[in-house]
Scaffold this motif. Sequence first.
Motif, PDB file in Angstrom:
ATOM      1  N   ALA A 104     -19.275 -13.049   7.510  1.00 38.40           N
ATOM      2  CA  ALA A 104     -17.627 -13.503   6.247  1.00 38.40           C
ATOM      3  C   ALA A 104     -16.778 -14.590   7.252  1.00 38.40           C
ATOM      4  CB  ALA A 104     -17.101 -12.064   5.994  1.00 38.40           C
ATOM      5  N   SER A 105     -16.306 -15.856   6.704  1.00 41.05           N
ATOM      6  CA  SER A 105     -15.260 -16.413   6.559  1.00 41.05           C
ATOM      7  C   SER A 105     -14.088 -15.821   6.948  1.00 41.05           C
ATOM      8  CB  SER A 105     -14.838 -17.464   5.621  1.00 41.05           C
ATOM      9  OG  SER A 105     -14.599 -17.032   4.898  1.00 41.05           O
ATOM     10  N   ILE A 106     -13.647 -14.872   6.922  1.00 39.95           N
ATOM     11  CA  ILE A 106     -12.980 -14.365   7.226  1.00 39.95           C
ATOM     12  C   ILE A 106     -13.223 -12.399   7.597  1.00 39.95           C
ATOM     13  CG2 ILE A 106     -10.321 -12.765   6.591  1.00 39.95           C
ATOM     14  CD1 ILE A 106      -9.983 -15.389   4.878  1.00 39.95           C
ATOM     15  N   PRO A 107     -13.504 -11.750   8.927  1.00 37.47           N
ATOM     16  CA  PRO A 107     -13.326 -11.001   9.504  1.00 37.47           C
ATOM     17  C   PRO A 107     -12.630  -9.413   8.133  1.00 37.47           C
ATOM     18  CG  PRO A 107     -12.275 -11.636  11.296  1.00 37.47           C
ATOM     19  CD  PRO A 107     -12.187 -12.638   9.687  1.00 37.47           C
ATOM     20  N   LEU A 108     -13.279  -8.545   8.105  1.00 34.66           N
ATOM     21  CA  LEU A 108     -12.908  -7.587   6.787  1.00 34.66           C
ATOM     22  C   LEU A 108     -11.458  -7.256   7.113  1.00 34.66           C
ATOM     23  CD1 LEU A 108     -13.714  -5.497   4.279  1.00 34.66           C
ATOM     24  CD2 LEU A 108     -14.636  -4.382   6.323  1.00 34.66           C
ATOM     25  N   GLU A 109     -11.136  -6.709   8.321  1.00 37.21           N
ATOM     26  CA  GLU A 109      -9.859  -6.006   9.554  1.00 37.21           C
ATOM     27  C   GLU A 109      -8.828  -7.368   8.996  1.00 37.21           C
ATOM     28  OE1 GLU A 109     -13.000  -7.590  12.933  1.00 37.21           O
ATOM     29  OE2 GLU A 109     -13.451  -6.826  10.853  1.00 37.21           O
ATOM     30  N   ASP A 110      -9.387  -8.301   8.341  1.00 40.14           N
ATOM     31  CA  ASP A 110      -8.240  -9.474   8.601  1.00 40.14           C
ATOM     32  C   ASP A 110      -8.032  -9.633   6.634  1.00 40.14           C
ATOM     33  OD1 ASP A 110      -7.831  -9.754  11.147  1.00 40.14           O
ATOM     34  OD2 ASP A 110      -8.393 -11.180  11.543  1.00 40.14           O
ATOM     35  N   TRP A 111      -8.916  -8.975   5.976  1.00 40.78           N
ATOM     36  CA  TRP A 111      -8.171  -9.116   5.132  1.00 40.78           C
ATOM     37  C   TRP A 111      -6.953  -8.356   4.507  1.00 40.78           C
ATOM     38  CZ3 TRP A 111     -13.117  -8.053   1.663  1.00 40.78           C
ATOM     39  CH2 TRP A 111     -14.474  -8.655   1.831  1.00 40.78           C
ATOM     40  N   VAL A 112      -6.093  -8.716   3.860  1.00 42.08           N
ATOM     41  CA  VAL A 112      -4.795  -8.525   3.965  1.00 42.08           C
ATOM     42  C   VAL A 112      -4.811  -7.386   2.536  1.00 42.08           C
ATOM     43  CG1 VAL A 112      -2.867  -8.603   2.159  1.00 42.08           C
ATOM     44  CG2 VAL A 112      -4.025 -10.661   3.859  1.00 42.08           C
ATOM     45  N   GLY A 113      -5.769  -7.358   1.054  1.00 43.59           N
ATOM     46  CA  GLY A 113      -5.743  -5.893   0.461  1.00 43.59           C
ATOM     47  C   GLY A 113      -6.512  -4.775   1.781  1.00 43.59           C
ATOM     48  N   TYR A 114      -7.688  -5.435   2.121  1.00 49.03           N
ATOM     49  CA  TYR A 114      -7.986  -4.301   2.783  1.00 49.03           C
ATOM     50  C   TYR A 114      -7.144  -3.046   3.986  1.00 49.03           C
ATOM     51  CZ  TYR A 114     -11.360  -1.763   5.951  1.00 49.03           C
ATOM     52  OH  TYR A 114     -12.200  -0.697   6.720  1.00 49.03           O
ATOM     53  N   ARG A 115      -5.853  -4.596   4.487  1.00 46.80           N
ATOM     54  CA  ARG A 115      -4.986  -3.698   5.561  1.00 46.80           C
ATOM     55  C   ARG A 115      -4.620  -2.790   4.677  1.00 46.80           C
ATOM     56  NH1 ARG A 115      -5.342  -5.747  10.383  1.00 46.80           N
ATOM     57  NH2 ARG A 115      -3.276  -4.182  10.638  1.00 46.80           N
ATOM     58  N   PHE A 116      -3.697  -3.261   3.986  1.00 45.96           N
ATOM     59  CA  PHE A 116      -2.932  -3.212   3.018  1.00 45.96           C
ATOM     60  C   PHE A 116      -3.792  -1.406   2.543  1.00 45.96           C
ATOM     61  CE2 PHE A 116      -0.621  -6.934   0.946  1.00 45.96           C
ATOM     62  CZ  PHE A 116       0.029  -6.909   2.327  1.00 45.96           C
ATOM     63  N   GLY A 117      -4.778  -1.712   2.319  1.00 51.11           N
ATOM     64  CA  GLY A 117      -5.264  -0.257   1.136  1.00 51.11           C
ATOM     65  C   GLY A 117      -5.370   0.226   2.008  1.00 51.11           C
ATOM     66  N   LEU A 118      -5.901   0.977   3.655  1.00 52.75           N
ATOM     67  CA  LEU A 118      -6.006   1.774   4.643  1.00 52.75           C
ATOM     68  C   LEU A 118      -4.217   1.620   4.841  1.00 52.75           C
ATOM     69  CD1 LEU A 118      -7.453  -0.192   7.197  1.00 52.75           C
ATOM     70  CD2 LEU A 118      -8.612   1.147   6.158  1.00 52.75           C
ATOM     71  N   ILE A 119      -3.765   1.163   5.413  1.00 53.27           N
ATOM     72  CA  ILE A 119      -2.422   1.732   5.390  1.00 53.27           C
ATOM     73  C   ILE A 119      -1.863   2.597   4.635  1.00 53.27           C
ATOM     74  CG2 ILE A 119       0.220   0.765   6.031  1.00 53.27           C
ATOM     75  CD1 ILE A 119      -0.971  -1.589   6.913  1.00 53.27           C
ATOM     76  N   ALA A 120      -2.253   1.951   3.117  1.00 50.69           N
ATOM     77  CA  ALA A 120      -1.951   2.757   2.121  1.00 50.69           C
ATOM     78  C   ALA A 120      -2.232   3.756   2.119  1.00 50.69           C
ATOM     79  CB  ALA A 120      -1.364   1.949   0.638  1.00 50.69           C
ATOM     80  N   ALA A 121      -3.652   4.538   2.211  1.00 53.20           N
ATOM     81  CA  ALA A 121      -4.193   5.245   2.299  1.00 53.20           C
ATOM     82  C   ALA A 121      -3.831   6.634   3.249  1.00 53.20           C
ATOM     83  CB  ALA A 121      -5.440   5.544   2.258  1.00 53.20           C
ATOM     84  N   ARG A 122      -3.683   5.969   4.310  1.00 55.75           N
ATOM     85  CA  ARG A 122      -3.476   7.335   5.677  1.00 55.75           C
ATOM     86  C   ARG A 122      -1.967   7.587   5.251  1.00 55.75           C
ATOM     87  NH1 ARG A 122      -5.714   1.992   9.915  1.00 55.75           N
ATOM     88  NH2 ARG A 122      -7.409   2.765   9.787  1.00 55.75           N
ATOM     89  N   LEU A 123      -0.450   6.795   4.744  1.00 61.29           N
ATOM     90  CA  LEU A 123       0.449   7.280   4.900  1.00 61.29           C
ATOM     91  C   LEU A 123       0.244   8.022   3.583  1.00 61.29           C
ATOM     92  CD1 LEU A 123       3.553   6.814   5.155  1.00 61.29           C
ATOM     93  CD2 LEU A 123       3.607   4.766   4.122  1.00 61.29           C
ATOM     94  N   GLY A 124      -0.496   7.569   2.502  1.00 61.93           N
ATOM     95  CA  GLY A 124      -0.087   8.588   1.193  1.00 61.93           C
ATOM     96  C   GLY A 124      -1.195   9.627   1.531  1.00 61.93           C
ATOM     97  N   ASN A 125      -2.510  10.191   2.967  1.00 63.05           N
ATOM     98  CA  ASN A 125      -2.432  10.499   3.516  1.00 63.05           C
ATOM     99  C   ASN A 125      -1.875  11.847   4.190  1.00 63.05           C
ATOM    100  OD1 ASN A 125      -4.771  10.677   1.437  1.00 63.05           O
ATOM    101  ND2 ASN A 125      -6.044   9.560   3.487  1.00 63.05           N
ATOM    102  N   PHE A 126      -0.727  11.185   4.512  1.00 60.14           N
ATOM    103  CA  PHE A 126      -0.053  11.869   5.239  1.00 60.14           C
ATOM    104  C   PHE A 126       0.884  13.031   4.347  1.00 60.14           C
ATOM    105  CE2 PHE A 126       4.257  12.893   7.874  1.00 60.14           C
ATOM    106  CZ  PHE A 126       4.148  13.240   8.241  1.00 60.14           C
ATOM    107  N   ILE A 127       1.349  12.006   4.255  1.00 61.34           N
ATOM    108  CA  ILE A 127       2.976  11.943   2.527  1.00 61.34           C
ATOM    109  C   ILE A 127       1.921  13.406   1.506  1.00 61.34           C
ATOM    110  CG2 ILE A 127       4.323  12.044   1.290  1.00 61.34           C
ATOM    111  CD1 ILE A 127       5.029   9.239   3.075  1.00 61.34           C
ATOM    112  N   ALA A 128       1.318  12.960   1.378  1.00 58.28           N
ATOM    113  CA  ALA A 128       0.691  14.181  -0.167  1.00 58.28           C
ATOM    114  C   ALA A 128       0.601  15.388   0.068  1.00 58.28           C
ATOM    115  CB  ALA A 128      -0.374  13.588  -0.708  1.00 58.28           C
ATOM    116  N   PRO A 129      -0.041  16.285   1.697  1.00 55.55           N
ATOM    117  CA  PRO A 129       0.382  17.363   1.489  1.00 55.55           C
ATOM    118  C   PRO A 129       1.832  18.871   1.646  1.00 55.55           C
ATOM    119  CG  PRO A 129      -1.550  16.794   3.133  1.00 55.55           C
ATOM    120  CD  PRO A 129      -0.548  15.020   2.415  1.00 55.55           C
ATOM    121  N   MET A 130       3.036  17.774   1.410  1.00 54.14           N
ATOM    122  CA  MET A 130       3.860  17.621   1.904  1.00 54.14           C
ATOM    123  C   MET A 130       4.536  18.270   0.369  1.00 54.14           C
ATOM    124  SD  MET A 130       6.853  17.346   0.201  1.00 54.14           S
ATOM    125  CE  MET A 130       8.812  17.150   0.582  1.00 54.14           C
TER     126      MET A 130
END
Length: 161
Positions: free
Chosen positions: A6-32
């Motif tokens: 790929a011309s941009i490595p997956l880990e440098d895709w803005v949407g991919y990184r946003f999605g990962l951070i949002a999912a991790r944060l949501g998975n931390f807060i949601a159980p509360m």
Amino acid sequence: MNNTRASIPLEDWVGYRFGLIAARLGNFIAPMYASRHDLTIPAWRSLAVIARYQPLTAKQLATLTSSDAFKVARAIELLVRRGLIRRDVDKSDRRRASLRLTAEGRKVYKDIEKFAVRVERELTAALDAGELASLRQSLDKLDQQLESRIKVQGWERFLKR
């Protein structure tokens, strides 16, 4: 593994990184809020958006949460059934309903907000004030670019490039 590069490595895709951070944060807060208030992620997002922008229609809520109509309808039903929001008929257009928090909804919202703000502050403590301001400005620019330049062109146009 596929050898195509790929011309941009997956880990440098803005949407991919946003999605990962949002999912991790949501998975931390949601159980509360799931354990303390028996809320789903779409219900919490809807409650938070209604708290911020009330009164809202279901269509406005869907737009502000970037959710589809089905998820929003289910979240609204849950919140109404639990007595956290009111759905009042719009006096100017009886086909629409106006969504607002109830007193109980405000209590639940404040409880979750207090927790979420603590987590947000801990997360953003990794950035100094200038970096945080720059991040917020960058997010605004990316959101504006997506809304005003990319989405209006339609996804099909990007296949031709």
